[in-house]
Design a protein around this motif. Sequence first.
Motif, PDB file in Angstrom:
ATOM      1  N   ILE A 152       4.194  -2.510   7.304  1.00 29.80           N
ATOM      2  CA  ILE A 152       3.960  -3.837   6.515  1.00 29.80           C
ATOM      3  C   ILE A 152       5.098  -4.514   5.736  1.00 29.80           C
ATOM      4  CG2 ILE A 152       2.839  -4.627   4.359  1.00 29.80           C
ATOM      5  CD1 ILE A 152       0.607  -2.692   4.922  1.00 29.80           C
ATOM      6  N   ARG A 153       6.461  -3.739   5.373  1.00 33.78           N
ATOM      7  CA  ARG A 153       7.410  -4.204   4.781  1.00 33.78           C
ATOM      8  C   ARG A 153       8.055  -4.958   5.656  1.00 33.78           C
ATOM      9  NH1 ARG A 153      10.356  -0.280   1.766  1.00 33.78           N
ATOM     10  NH2 ARG A 153      11.087  -1.814   0.415  1.00 33.78           N
ATOM     11  N   GLY A 173       0.928  -1.310  -0.053  1.00 35.46           N
ATOM     12  CA  GLY A 173      -0.188   0.086   0.110  1.00 35.46           C
ATOM     13  C   GLY A 173       0.917   1.055  -0.031  1.00 35.46           C
ATOM     14  N   PRO A 174       0.499   2.609   0.173  1.00 33.15           N
ATOM     15  CA  PRO A 174      -1.121   2.680   0.196  1.00 33.15           C
ATOM     16  C   PRO A 174      -1.726   2.386  -1.433  1.00 33.15           C
ATOM     17  CG  PRO A 174       0.148   4.772   0.081  1.00 33.15           C
ATOM     18  CD  PRO A 174       1.150   3.510   0.250  1.00 33.15           C
ATOM     19  N   GLY A 175      -2.769   2.082  -1.511  1.00 36.10           N
ATOM     20  CA  GLY A 175      -3.286   1.786  -2.771  1.00 36.10           C
ATOM     21  C   GLY A 175      -3.162   0.434  -3.236  1.00 36.10           C
ATOM     22  N   GLY A 176      -3.446   0.116  -4.480  1.00 35.54           N
ATOM     23  CA  GLY A 176      -3.150  -0.944  -5.216  1.00 35.54           C
ATOM     24  C   GLY A 176      -3.809  -2.306  -4.838  1.00 35.54           C
ATOM     25  N   PRO A 219      -4.220  -3.634   1.064  1.00 35.07           N
ATOM     26  CA  PRO A 219      -2.664  -3.530   1.519  1.00 35.07           C
ATOM     27  C   PRO A 219      -2.408  -4.285   2.841  1.00 35.07           C
ATOM     28  CG  PRO A 219      -3.706  -1.332   0.726  1.00 35.07           C
ATOM     29  CD  PRO A 219      -4.709  -2.499   0.667  1.00 35.07           C
ATOM     30  N   GLY A 220      -1.683  -4.919   2.962  1.00 33.81           N
ATOM     31  CA  GLY A 220      -1.219  -5.691   4.221  1.00 33.81           C
ATOM     32  C   GLY A 220      -1.298  -7.064   3.882  1.00 33.81           C
TER      33      GLY A 220
END
Lengths: 412, 412
Positions: free
Chosen positions: B394-395, B357-360, B367-368
């Motif tokens: 998240i990464r 993320g954000p988006g995608g 996201p996540g």
Amino acid sequence: MTAEIICVGTEILLGNIVNTNAAYLSERLAALGISVFFETTVGDNPERVEEVIKTGMKRSDILILSGGLGPTKDDLTKEIAAKACGQKLVEDAEAKERLTSYFTSIKRPMTDNNLKQAMVPEDCTVLYNGNGTAPGMVINGPEGRKVVLLPGPPSELIPMFHEQVEPILSKLQPGILYSKVVKIDCLGESYVETQIMDLIDEQSNPTVAPYAKLGEVHLRVTAKADTEEEAKELVMPMVEELRSRFGNKIYTIEEEETLEEVVVKMLKQKKETIAAAESCTGGLLAARLINVPGASNVLNESFITYSNEAKMKYLSVKEETLKEHGAVSEETAREMAEGVLKTSGADIGVGITGLAGPGGETGTKKPGLVYIGVCRGGHTEVKKYDLKGNREKIREVSVCRALTMIRKALAD
Amino acid sequence: MTAEIICVGTEILLGNIVNTNAAYLSERLAALGISVFFETTVGDNPERVEEVIKTGMKRSDILILSGGLGPTKDDLTKEIAAKACGQKLVEDAEAKERLTSYFTSIKRPMTDNNLKQAMVPEDCTVLYNGNGTAPGMVINGPEGRKVVLLPGPPSELIPMFHEQVEPILSKLQPGILYSKVVKIDCLGESYVETQIMDLIDEQSNPTVAPYAKLGEVHLRVTAKADTEEEAKELVMPMVEELRSRFGNKIYTIEEEETLEEVVVKMLKQKKETIAAAESCTGGLLAARLINVPGASNVLNESFITYSNEAKMKYLSVKEETLKEHGAVSEETAREMAEGVLKTSGADIGVGITGLAGPGGETGTKKPGLVYIGVCRGGHTEVKKYDLKGNREKIREVSVCRALTMIRKALAD
């Protein structure tokens, strides 16, 4: 107008949690033009909390306290603050009503210690809590002082401060504060400071303050005026002066913009892609670029070529080069940059090879020796760096230097 | 024995940075058995720094100050602390020598303001800085008080405190404090806490304290006794109790050992190599492994395959797989892990693909969502994770989960 932040909580003093409330409140108060001169953290101990509140009331116009508003015996912030302001606690009807309906809704009995949360000082504005049970309050203290009490959990404190406290505080404040940050990515802090010593010496409004960051120096220019327009008019000529002194060493004057964001933005504008071959930095450069949302437009692939074999296999680094000059050499960095460009088909190739230590020194090559090659448009530049610090720092600063080299290659 | 932490830096009061030094120092002091009652942050203002130091010297045995030791005019902590202790500043020959050779090595002229850093109070122990230019110091203040001055950057403060200050402070303490940390890499903090609530409730000597870290929970067991032997005898049965409760969820009980070090050590012991194919983590896993000295024995190469093309080209991920299941899928993670094992010839292949993320987001994929595949000895395990937080978090948590999966695969 000055404010002081007081965080109450033994868990902070034990290091169990990092105090992010203090950073949030500091930033918001700075944006409101309220100077914060002190932040204190104190445990859940009545005498020490009282000492800190009394000290704060002597020296600051506004006290912002967080934590210690809960229902337990340890939660004593409100009682002590009310006493310091010479006020009694009275029951607030709406707070009681909200507590009662909350406990009804979660189908749990409300104990007496929960009712304690409906008690507020006589002369205050109650801040109802949309995200928890403890209400906050702005106590009207002696001599026009404001004592703001906020719950400790950031999920309750942040919306309460932003939505309810900021409107009250901004009315107390004459004037507006405006600031810009000038970010420099390839000069040391002390060098930058000697270049602006005259500006710092004669500063009053605007002020210029240098901040050393990893591999960067940030200069914050801040002015105060009656309106944002006027404050901006004081700030911008100083920003221009810094521009004329540091030129293209400045990579941005945008508050939120990072060096990797600038590099990704430049790549997008030029519609170019990048690929790296990393040895000692082992993926850190790619990781920083990929932390920029939308990096997928400019980076398709990247390599970590730690062994000599991988350097030959994927990047066509010549065996003779590795034998004659070694893996940590100008020649290898050059062949890595040129090789990764060819393999990946990217427009920019970056090669990083170095000794991050500890150990691994051979002859004149010592930990901290890093070669970075950047290849673009048929031209390859290789730079040699002697970096200081531990393994982690050498690797992180190497990435900063690589980003600067990429930025400069793209500016050509 | 009581200590007080004083952080000096306007950038903290402006909210430019989160004060992680305070949390680090608090945790270490608690581990040394030294009670911290107050933490104060103050800006780079001489009068206010002096006020805070004087207040601290009245109420605490040890003052730990961070920041304000740099070469600029704003850096005044040392001058003010020396004055508060009634001491003059004198030049320290070794500090001067180190500064001179540092500037010679980086081939930059040393300005006069840099030399300021070689001045130290008359009666102090100088703490030489392996990771920066500013030395720290432990000033022997009046009435047996110790005033410890540390540089602000965490990369300098942490090793200096741990290696040089802790041995000095532990000698001031009557009795011996001994502690062990039990590190758990795959359970949440609140779950861990409920599992040891009975131990926390009845604790006195030893104590057990949980600390939430990124993707990990650390349990610190601490005991106090007359001798190290006795303290150890109090600590070890509790460590064994925790071992029996958490079993192989514990990856180490060594203070300094990180999860990536455990993984590299296991790989070395088994004489196996590892290679990764990273998409959303973009090199972070390789970077963490390579931060372990000697990682070159176990990692020769690794890939960042961000685009679908790169996944097909280097890892032989099938086009149909990407079309049918998408790049973020169990199937793609499996093919990435198996593909990178084949391409690299490593013994363990890791594939990570997810939406940071954000988006995608697409359909049910938000996201996540992260898939991690680990392939070893002909067997591939793929796990699905739903992680919370911003892109960076998240990464980073994805990398923690991957390390845990690798550790478990190696334990089989």
